[in-house]
Design a protein around this motif. Structure first.
Motif, mmCIF file in Angstrom:
data_model
loop_
_atom_site.group_PDB
_atom_site.id
_atom_site.type_symbol
_atom_site.label_atom_id
_atom_site.label_comp_id
_atom_site.label_asym_id
_atom_site.label_seq_id
_atom_site.Cartn_x
_atom_site.Cartn_y
_atom_site.Cartn_z
ATOM 1 N N ILE A 113 10.185 40.035 -25.839
ATOM 2 C CA ILE A 113 9.462 39.782 -27.003
ATOM 3 C C ILE A 113 9.562 41.016 -27.968
ATOM 4 N N GLY A 114 9.208 42.424 -27.329
ATOM 5 C CA GLY A 114 9.404 43.661 -28.252
ATOM 6 C C GLY A 114 10.868 43.835 -28.664
ATOM 7 N N LEU A 115 11.815 43.645 -27.950
ATOM 8 C CA LEU A 115 13.161 43.714 -28.353
ATOM 9 C C LEU A 115 13.516 42.749 -29.337
ATOM 10 N N ALA A 116 13.114 41.669 -29.274
ATOM 11 C CA ALA A 116 13.390 40.641 -30.489
ATOM 12 C C ALA A 116 12.390 40.804 -31.715
ATOM 13 N N CYS A 117 11.280 41.411 -31.433
ATOM 14 C CA CYS A 117 10.536 41.804 -32.696
ATOM 15 C C CYS A 117 11.244 43.041 -33.314
ATOM 16 N N LEU A 118 11.769 43.777 -32.535
ATOM 17 C CA LEU A 118 12.373 45.289 -33.151
ATOM 18 C C LEU A 118 13.518 44.650 -34.022
ATOM 19 N N PHE A 119 14.227 43.643 -33.274
ATOM 20 C CA PHE A 119 15.502 43.117 -34.147
ATOM 21 C C PHE A 119 15.098 42.423 -35.549
ATOM 22 N N LEU A 120 14.061 41.736 -35.425
ATOM 23 C CA LEU A 120 13.543 41.006 -36.707
ATOM 24 C C LEU A 120 12.869 41.893 -37.648
ATOM 25 N N SER A 121 12.060 43.044 -37.030
ATOM 26 C CA SER A 121 11.514 43.886 -38.038
ATOM 27 C C SER A 121 12.481 44.756 -38.816
ATOM 28 N N VAL A 122 13.597 45.175 -37.898
ATOM 29 C CA VAL A 122 14.797 45.755 -38.896
ATOM 30 C C VAL A 122 15.175 44.858 -39.874
ATOM 31 N N VAL A 123 15.489 43.598 -39.689
ATOM 32 C CA VAL A 123 15.836 42.581 -40.466
ATOM 33 C C VAL A 123 14.871 42.549 -41.861
ATOM 34 N N LEU A 124 13.508 42.776 -41.615
ATOM 35 C CA LEU A 124 12.628 42.587 -42.748
ATOM 36 C C LEU A 124 12.610 44.017 -43.433
ATOM 37 N N VAL A 125 12.864 45.062 -42.954
ATOM 38 C CA VAL A 125 13.191 46.732 -43.630
ATOM 39 C C VAL A 125 14.563 46.277 -44.430
ATOM 40 N N LEU A 126 15.503 45.538 -44.251
ATOM 41 C CA LEU A 126 16.417 45.564 -45.023
ATOM 42 C C LEU A 126 16.201 44.812 -46.462
ATOM 43 N N PRO A 127 16.666 45.285 -47.676
ATOM 44 C CA PRO A 127 16.512 44.920 -48.837
ATOM 45 C C PRO A 127 17.191 43.568 -49.216
ATOM 46 N N ILE A 128 16.766 42.326 -48.428
ATOM 47 C CA ILE A 128 17.414 41.008 -48.466
ATOM 48 C C ILE A 128 16.694 40.283 -49.296
ATOM 49 N N TRP A 129 17.185 39.935 -50.528
ATOM 50 C CA TRP A 129 16.275 38.875 -51.141
ATOM 51 C C TRP A 129 16.110 37.595 -50.537
ATOM 52 N N GLY A 130 14.838 37.276 -50.242
ATOM 53 C CA GLY A 130 14.285 36.197 -49.687
ATOM 54 C C GLY A 130 14.636 36.008 -48.111
ATOM 55 N N THR A 159 6.559 46.913 -46.095
ATOM 56 C CA THR A 159 5.546 46.360 -45.174
ATOM 57 C C THR A 159 6.313 45.918 -43.846
ATOM 58 N N GLY A 160 7.394 45.945 -43.789
ATOM 59 C CA GLY A 160 8.012 45.770 -42.338
ATOM 60 C C GLY A 160 8.244 47.021 -41.569
ATOM 61 N N ALA A 161 8.064 48.346 -42.070
ATOM 62 C CA ALA A 161 8.213 49.425 -41.325
ATOM 63 C C ALA A 161 7.487 49.604 -40.182
ATOM 64 N N PRO A 162 6.062 49.432 -40.317
ATOM 65 C CA PRO A 162 5.014 49.674 -39.120
ATOM 66 C C PRO A 162 5.445 48.601 -38.077
ATOM 67 N N LEU A 163 6.211 47.418 -38.403
ATOM 68 C CA LEU A 163 6.513 46.611 -37.277
ATOM 69 C C LEU A 163 7.510 47.135 -36.500
ATOM 70 N N VAL A 164 8.457 47.846 -36.973
ATOM 71 C CA VAL A 164 9.330 48.542 -36.368
ATOM 72 C C VAL A 164 8.884 49.611 -34.898
ATOM 73 N N LEU A 165 7.919 50.399 -35.512
ATOM 74 C CA LEU A 165 7.012 51.111 -34.642
ATOM 75 C C LEU A 165 6.386 50.291 -33.455
ATOM 76 N N LEU A 166 5.616 49.153 -33.824
ATOM 77 C CA LEU A 166 4.849 48.370 -32.827
ATOM 78 C C LEU A 166 5.963 47.845 -32.126
ATOM 79 N N SER A 167 6.962 47.120 -32.454
ATOM 80 C CA SER A 167 7.923 46.586 -31.792
ATOM 81 C C SER A 167 8.621 47.610 -30.609
#
Length: 211
Positions: A134-151, A66-74
């Motif tokens: 904002i795009g750079l910040a969201c790119l960083f945040l979306s990469v964090v989302l893609v990582l399999p980190i619980w919570g 679910t976070g992968a599309p945000l990487v492209l958008l960011s």
């Protein structure tokens, strides 16, 4: 005319477009359909849409998809694109429309509340340079989302949500909150890394004492 406009050309609320997407015919809702529904100025709404999805309580690894599309958008937002483009294979990605309806119903109440608060202000934070940052910040945040980190999905997803709301409504205050949450995300990541390193070092010392 896109779903973001009424028959008179007036803009619809984001929550109204979400409801209309769920009410359409067809068993599957594709990413291409979502982008088409929001039209040329789709960056803010589509990113906000995926941010909301990533705020849901997914099992470990769930936000990898679910976070992968945000990487492209960011990346596109950071590069300063005026219109949103997605490759054909990504546009065909889909979810069950009935599942989408159930999830959107859970989000409509906070959506209506957010829409009442947001308004154009602090334009310097949503201008050309502001959107690139904002795009750079969201790119960083979306990469964090893609990582399999619980919570680990909630804080970055909420930050992206505020950034997206700021882009969508030209609301600099929402962008400012997004930056504060990005800083909090960085702090949490550093703390988590420090705890992991400390735990590994403690474990190595413990094994060293045993042998």
């Amino acid at each position: 005319m896109t779903l973001t406009e009424t028959s008179t050309g007036r803009p619809r609320a984001f929550s109204d477009v979400v409801e209309m997407l769920g009410a359409r015919d067809g068993s599957r809702l594709t990413l291409g359909e979502i982008v088409e529904a929001f039209g040329d100025r789709a960056f803010g709404p589509v990113m906000f849409f995926f941010a909301l999805i990533n705020m849901l309580p997914w099992p470990p690894g769930g936000t990898t998809l679910t976070g992968a599309p945000l990487v492209l958008l960011s990346m596109e937002l950071a590069l300063g694109r005026d219109t949103l483009w997605i490759p054909g294979w990504a546009g065909r990605a889909s979810v069950n429309r009935q599942t989408f309806r159930k999830l959107s119903r859970r989000l409509l109440k906070p959506l209506h509340f957010t829409e009442r608060l947001a308004r154009p202000r602090l334009y310097i934070l949503t201008g050309g340079l502001g959107q690139g940052l904002i795009g750079l910040a969201c790119l960083f945040l979306s990469v964090v989302l893609v990582l399999p980190i619980w919570g680990g999905n909630l804080l970055p997803a909420v930050a992206i949500g505020f950034f997206s709301l700021g882009v969508m409504q030209r609301d600099g205050l929402a962008v400012l909150i997004g930056w504060l949450l990005t800083g909090a995300t960085v702090a949490v990541l550093f703390l988590a890394w420090a705890l992991i390193v400390a735990a590994v070092e403690h474990g190595l010392r413990w094994f060293g004492h045993l042998f």
